[in-house]
Scaffold this active site. Structure first.
Site, PDB file in Angstrom:
ATOM      1  N   GLY A  84     -45.098 -16.680  49.994  1.00  0.00           N
ATOM      2  CA  GLY A  84     -45.337 -16.051  48.068  1.00  0.00           C
ATOM      3  C   GLY A  84     -43.314 -15.554  48.274  1.00  0.00           C
ATOM      4  O   GLY A  84     -43.728 -15.533  46.697  1.00  0.00           O
ATOM      5  N   THR A  85     -42.854 -15.365  49.367  1.00  0.00           N
ATOM      6  CA  THR A  85     -41.649 -14.872  49.026  1.00  0.00           C
ATOM      7  C   THR A  85     -40.726 -15.147  48.477  1.00  0.00           C
ATOM      8  O   THR A  85     -39.784 -15.311  47.364  1.00  0.00           O
ATOM      9  CB  THR A  85     -41.313 -13.886  49.878  1.00  0.00           C
ATOM     10  N   ASN A 164     -51.125  -5.427  46.222  1.00  0.00           N
ATOM     11  CA  ASN A 164     -51.358  -5.360  47.569  1.00  0.00           C
ATOM     12  C   ASN A 164     -51.936  -4.566  48.046  1.00  0.00           C
ATOM     13  O   ASN A 164     -52.869  -3.907  48.683  1.00  0.00           O
ATOM     14  CB  ASN A 164     -50.175  -6.153  48.157  1.00  0.00           C
ATOM     15  N   GLN A 192     -52.119 -11.737  45.576  1.00  0.00           N
ATOM     16  CA  GLN A 192     -52.851 -11.303  46.398  1.00  0.00           C
ATOM     17  C   GLN A 192     -54.708 -11.533  45.105  1.00  0.00           C
ATOM     18  O   GLN A 192     -55.428 -10.563  45.715  1.00  0.00           O
ATOM     19  CB  GLN A 192     -53.047  -9.832  46.478  1.00  0.00           C
ATOM     20  N   ALA A 214     -50.502 -19.239  51.342  1.00  0.00           N
ATOM     21  CA  ALA A 214     -51.718 -19.694  51.427  1.00  0.00           C
ATOM     22  C   ALA A 214     -52.070 -18.685  52.896  1.00  0.00           C
ATOM     23  O   ALA A 214     -53.223 -18.680  53.318  1.00  0.00           O
ATOM     24  CB  ALA A 214     -50.793 -21.420  52.775  1.00  0.00           C
ATOM     25  N   THR A 251     -37.712 -31.598  53.098  1.00  0.00           N
ATOM     26  CA  THR A 251     -37.910 -32.284  53.331  1.00  0.00           C
ATOM     27  C   THR A 251     -39.398 -31.516  53.778  1.00  0.00           C
ATOM     28  O   THR A 251     -39.589 -30.120  54.135  1.00  0.00           O
ATOM     29  CB  THR A 251     -38.137 -32.941  54.836  1.00  0.00           C
ATOM     30  N   CYS A 339     -44.895  -5.655  54.852  1.00  0.00           N
ATOM     31  CA  CYS A 339     -43.840  -5.576  55.105  1.00  0.00           C
ATOM     32  C   CYS A 339     -43.082  -3.912  55.415  1.00  0.00           C
ATOM     33  O   CYS A 339     -42.773  -3.652  56.273  1.00  0.00           O
ATOM     34  CB  CYS A 339     -42.702  -5.600  53.893  1.00  0.00           C
TER      35      CYS A 339
END
Ligand code: PLP
Length: 394
Positions: A84-85, A164, A192, A214, A251, A339
């Site tokens: 997400g970041t 969040n 979220q 994810a 990749t 965080c």
């Protein structure tokens, strides 16, 4: 005789979620392990044209389709990232770097996740003028406040879909409509919201960029995605090969992406029954806490909230002491954002809501998920009440 192990409670699903067993088996199969594995692991480079590459490519594209289906977009509009970041950073910094914004003025809400706040602060330090918008006392950004901040130079706006810390759902469709009419780009942090809101719909919301992750939906950590509306300007940040439509060189994380796709499938199947179940559990927990602890305040109670999130102020109780006291009873909860846990500070979200420092340092977030059940509510409330009374006034 060894002491019986204390039962463990996990009420921190907004920080991260455990892998769903189906996700674990899908990922094991990629590694060539478990009953679902074909012969050997899928190890090819998805960019290779031979059989090994094609096998890996098909995993990546199947996952893209599953995720696209969950948010009702075209698979070609999904860019996989490391989480997400990175998706938030890519949208904000990549849109700014595209040179195609209507102007250099930007708007963001003050209760965004640090992944968004820090990207805007970087631009601010580079001289981009930014209007910061506080939510109201319920933790909701008012569309009229966004409208008022718009200038002829406004190029990009960012407001998250669901917060969040409080779970408050934001009026994204109303904001999106107003921005699209004016030709202003709209980034939304949907991390979220995915799975927790019945419909995460960037197209209907008129969002140009939507960040997803994810590990908040029982998928693996370290993989996310950015929805990029077809035609929306975006300069990639990771320069390299032509992967992900030249937007994100490198990749692909095939194993993680396969897990993300399976998690998206799991939530598209379970969401309809899980959401009401979680909201009933959340409300039962709120009632059990209210019955035991005098003076507690449920934050954002007047707002529409995602079903799994309960943010509570315990007046006179330092949140960091409560988190530690609960941890000693094998209960995992969080103070403020994930965080910030480990280095407890005032919740910037509650401060932005005008709650004051005392409340911002004495609030806990309970976030529920697939593994939680009704039988946990009473013991959890008992533990919280006991810890609250032992730390009150400390
Ligand atoms: N945005 C929000 C609203 C979040 O809650 C989080 C994670 O806590 C992120 C972004 C960052 O996602 P990730 O951990 O995948 O980098």
């Amino acid at each position: 005789m060894p002491a019986a192990a204390m039962p463990r409670f996990y009420f921190d699903h907004n920080a991260t979620t455990p892998l769903h067993p189906e996700v674990a088996s899908a990922m094991s199969a990629v590694l060539g392990l478990g009953p679902d594995a074909k012969a050997g692991s899928v190890f090819g480079n998805p960019s290779s044209i031979h059989w090994a590459g094609r096998e890996a490519r098909s995993l990546v594209e199947d996952a893209r389709e599953s995720l696209a289906r969950l948010i009702a977009v075209d698979p070609a509009e999904i860019v996989f990232t490391s989480g997400g970041t990175e998706a938030d950073n890519l949208a904000i910094l990549g849109a700014a770097a595209s040179g195609r914004l209507r102007g250099r003025h930007l708007i963001a809400s003050t209760m965004e996740h640090p992944a968004v706040l820090e990207a805007f602060r970087k631009l601010e330090a580079e001289g981009w003028p930014i209007s910061w918008i506080d939510p109201d006392g319920e933790g909701v950004v008012r569309p009229e406040d966004v409208d008022r901040a718009i200038t002829p130079e406004t190029g990009l706006v960012s407001v998250m879909a669901a917060n969040n810390e409080t779970g408050a759902v934001q009026p994204i469709a109303a904001i999106g409509k107003s921005l699209r009419e004016r030709g202003i780009l709209f980034h939304c942090d949907g991390v979220q919201a995915l799975g927790k809101m019945a419909e995460v719909r960037p197209r209907a919301w008129k969002v140009d960029y939507l960040a997803l992750s994810a590990h908040k939906i029982n998928g693996p950590k370290g993989v996310g995605a950015l929805y990029v509306r077809k035609g929306a300007p975006l300069q990639g940040l990771a320069l390299g090969g032509p992967q992900e439509r030249q937007i994100r060189g490198g990749t692909e994380n095939v194993l993680g992406i396969a897990g993300f796709g399976k998690a998206a499938e799991v939530w598209s199947r379970l969401g309809e029954t899980e959401r009401p179940r979680l909201s009933a559990l959340r409300d039962a927990l709120a009632a059990a806490l209210t019955a035991r602890i005098p003076g507690l305040v449920i934050n954002s109670a007047g707002a529409e909230r995602v079903p799994n999130t309960l943010n509570v102020t315990f007046p006179g109780c330092k949140a960091d002491l409560m988190v530690m006291g609960l941890d000693m009873r094998e209960v995992a909860v969080s103070a403020g954002s994930a965080c910030a846990s480990g280095s407890v500070k005032y919740s910037h979200v509650l401060l932005a809501m005008g709650k004051g420092k005392e409340a911002a340092a004495s609030s806990l977030r309970f976030s529920l998920g697939l593994g939680n059940s009704e039988s946990e509510v009473e013991p959890l409330a008992e533990a919280v009440a006991a810890v609250a009374s032992s730390v009150r006034g400390m």
